[in-house]
Design a protein around this motif. Sequence first.
Motif, short mmCIF file in Angstrom:
data_model
loop_
_atom_site.label_atom_id
_atom_site.label_comp_id
_atom_site.label_asym_id
_atom_site.label_seq_id
_atom_site.Cartn_x
_atom_site.Cartn_y
_atom_site.Cartn_z
N VAL A 182 -14.62 -48.09 19.89
CA VAL A 182 -13.33 -47.44 19.63
C VAL A 182 -13.06 -46.33 20.65
CG1 VAL A 182 -12.03 -46.06 17.95
CG2 VAL A 182 -13.34 -48.01 17.17
N SER A 183 -14.12 -45.54 20.97
CA SER A 183 -13.92 -44.44 21.93
C SER A 183 -13.61 -44.98 23.32
CB SER A 183 -15.16 -43.55 22.00
OG SER A 183 -15.51 -43.12 20.72
N LEU A 184 -14.30 -46.07 23.70
CA LEU A 184 -14.01 -46.66 25.02
C LEU A 184 -12.57 -47.14 25.09
CD1 LEU A 184 -17.18 -48.75 25.95
CD2 LEU A 184 -16.23 -46.83 27.20
N ALA A 185 -12.13 -47.80 24.01
CA ALA A 185 -10.75 -48.29 23.99
C ALA A 185 -9.78 -47.12 24.05
CB ALA A 185 -10.51 -49.11 22.72
N TRP A 186 -10.10 -46.06 23.32
CA TRP A 186 -9.26 -44.85 23.30
C TRP A 186 -9.18 -44.27 24.71
CZ3 TRP A 186 -10.91 -39.89 20.11
CH2 TRP A 186 -9.85 -38.98 20.10
N PHE A 187 -10.32 -44.18 25.37
CA PHE A 187 -10.39 -43.63 26.73
C PHE A 187 -9.55 -44.49 27.69
CE2 PHE A 187 -12.28 -42.95 30.90
CZ PHE A 187 -12.53 -41.59 30.91
N TYR A 188 -9.79 -45.80 27.65
CA TYR A 188 -9.17 -46.70 28.63
C TYR A 188 -7.66 -46.83 28.43
CZ TYR A 188 -8.15 -50.81 31.39
OH TYR A 188 -7.60 -51.67 32.30
N PHE A 189 -7.25 -46.98 27.17
CA PHE A 189 -5.83 -47.26 26.94
C PHE A 189 -4.96 -46.00 26.86
CE2 PHE A 189 -7.79 -51.20 25.33
CZ PHE A 189 -7.14 -52.08 26.17
N SER A 190 -5.59 -44.82 26.70
CA SER A 190 -4.76 -43.61 26.60
C SER A 190 -4.33 -43.15 28.00
CB SER A 190 -5.49 -42.52 25.85
OG SER A 190 -6.60 -42.07 26.60
N GLN A 191 -5.30 -42.97 28.90
CA GLN A 191 -5.04 -42.50 30.26
C GLN A 191 -4.16 -41.25 30.28
OE1 GLN A 191 -6.39 -43.75 33.05
NE2 GLN A 191 -7.35 -45.53 32.16
N SER A 192 -4.39 -40.37 29.31
CA SER A 192 -3.62 -39.13 29.27
C SER A 192 -4.46 -38.05 28.61
CB SER A 192 -2.32 -39.32 28.49
OG SER A 192 -2.63 -39.63 27.14
N PHE A 193 -4.09 -36.80 28.83
CA PHE A 193 -4.80 -35.70 28.19
C PHE A 193 -4.08 -35.30 26.91
CE2 PHE A 193 -6.23 -35.33 32.58
CZ PHE A 193 -7.58 -35.35 32.35
N PRO A 194 -4.79 -34.81 25.89
CA PRO A 194 -6.23 -34.54 25.83
C PRO A 194 -7.08 -35.75 25.44
CG PRO A 194 -5.22 -33.83 23.80
CD PRO A 194 -4.11 -34.40 24.63
N SER A 195 -6.46 -36.94 25.29
CA SER A 195 -7.23 -38.09 24.79
C SER A 195 -8.44 -38.42 25.66
CB SER A 195 -6.32 -39.31 24.69
OG SER A 195 -5.53 -39.21 23.56
N LEU A 196 -8.27 -38.31 27.00
CA LEU A 196 -9.37 -38.64 27.90
C LEU A 196 -10.58 -37.75 27.60
CD1 LEU A 196 -7.54 -39.22 31.30
CD2 LEU A 196 -8.86 -40.90 30.03
N ILE A 197 -10.31 -36.46 27.40
CA ILE A 197 -11.41 -35.52 27.13
C ILE A 197 -12.02 -35.78 25.76
CG2 ILE A 197 -11.97 -33.09 26.72
CD1 ILE A 197 -9.93 -32.36 28.82
#
Lengths: 397, 147
Positions: A182-197
């Motif tokens: 879930v975190s990988l998907a969140w990281f990859y598909f968000s591509q925005s802050f603060p989600s990346l962090i």
Amino acid sequence: MARQTKLMEWQQAGLIDTETIQRIKEYEANRQKKKRVPLLLIVGLTFVGLALLSFLAANWQVIPALVKIGLVLIIMVSCYVLADVSERRTIWNPVAFRILGLIAFAGALIVTVQSFHMSMQGSFIGWAVFLAALAHFFMWRHPAYAILAFISGLNIFTGVGGFGSEHATFLDWTSIVFVVIVSLAWFYFSQSFPSLILSWLFLYVSGLELFALVSYDGVLWPIWTLFALVPLLLVVKQEQDRHFLYHLYLIVAAINSLIYLTVRAETTDSVIPLGEAVALAVFGLAVGYLIYQRFRPLLWILPLGLFGFLWFDEQAILIAALVEIIAFVYLIVQERQGRRLTIPFVYFIAVQLTIYFIYAWDRLDMSLFFLVGALLVFLIAGVLWWIRKRHEGGVPS
Amino acid sequence: MKRYLFPVLQIIVVLGVILSFYSISWFGDSYRFRAEPYDPFSPVYGEYVMLQYPDLKPADSVKKGLVYVTFTTDSDGYAKIDRISNDRFFGSVAGDYYDKYVTIPQLNQYYVEQGTGKGYEDAKKLVVKADVSPWGTVRATDLSVRN
């Protein structure tokens, strides 16, 4: 009245005709009516709401379980209805209502679990709200949902018990795999802050939790995890975002270095196998190659790969020396390249203070005198440097 | 419809949780457990009684830590351990074995009406009615003072 006077003035000056004045008056009359109704409605609803809440609070314990849950669900649905209304009419704030809706969802689950006398130890509620908030984020792309997802997701790590099991002392395999996916998907598909962090932090904490799961009592897990997360930068699409994330890696590496230094100096009984130290160094080299090719600013985290070998020195002199050198060289290099010096300077001072407290703790009465002196020298040096920068016309960092 | 997708899904989740609790009673067996209270208050989640079960005392051969148990009823009408193992088996309930007794997390605490926790604590001898499902979940349904 002021408007009437103005209208008459404009009419006399020949700026507008009678028909326009009539249209303005009609418009204003209608607008005023519209304005008054919501205000009265809000005052009325507030009182009704307060009365309702007092009534419910007073009778909460005698209300049947299903009715209680139903009431919270009604509040939840009302929040979404209000969010919808506010979005359609562009009034109030739809995000705030949906956040309230999510909180009501968490409330409904807590009331359910309590009403049926279930244990609160499991991470089910954390998971449910985390996934719901994340789904909200991907539907509406607002950072507030990401922050709520992060807060509720933290419950998964802090709550004792795993996914579907309330007995594991730490997260079980299923939970770890789910959290990572879930975190990988969140990281990859968000591509925005603060989600990346936020998603990166989840991945990092998952790495730390993993060592509790495999029951391997190693001390180098934080470094392994940090190195393992470097290739993640390959999937960041914007160059600007990647540069921002470099800071995150550097800060985590800096905190790690200080913790390792303190722990090694204060403990004498924790040992690591030589094989792991070699493996970490080799892994560090591999990651180093990638960093050298693609992410040069991250070269500063690589010395952590040597910590496996340095751990064999029980007095932590070698770690102290390495950390001291890195902090000093990093400060100088950043200064020469004309970068912002806040973080290098804070790190440098933190290293000095850590080393000072570790080695001078036993003779603190004597050494406090020197510590105050050293801090004064730092302060004077900082002030002089800042004044010089101003005189030279540069931008002070 | 997209706007109301989440409230609908969230209601389904809550209903699912409620159903899973009821299904324990629909498909499971009912037991009465002899219980003793300790430490009865939480300011965050309201008042509850922490419970331990003197009848759930395993044999010496069982290792401490994670255990799996099934229950049966003794001649007094109270539940006791039927089968216990450190490995999972079909129909077993997961619990923790530390100190003297086996603890079942779902039976560990029971929420009570505000102000009544002290009464249960003073009574010392309690009885918990609980339903145990064939798939190994437990639902406490009643707490009362034992005669």
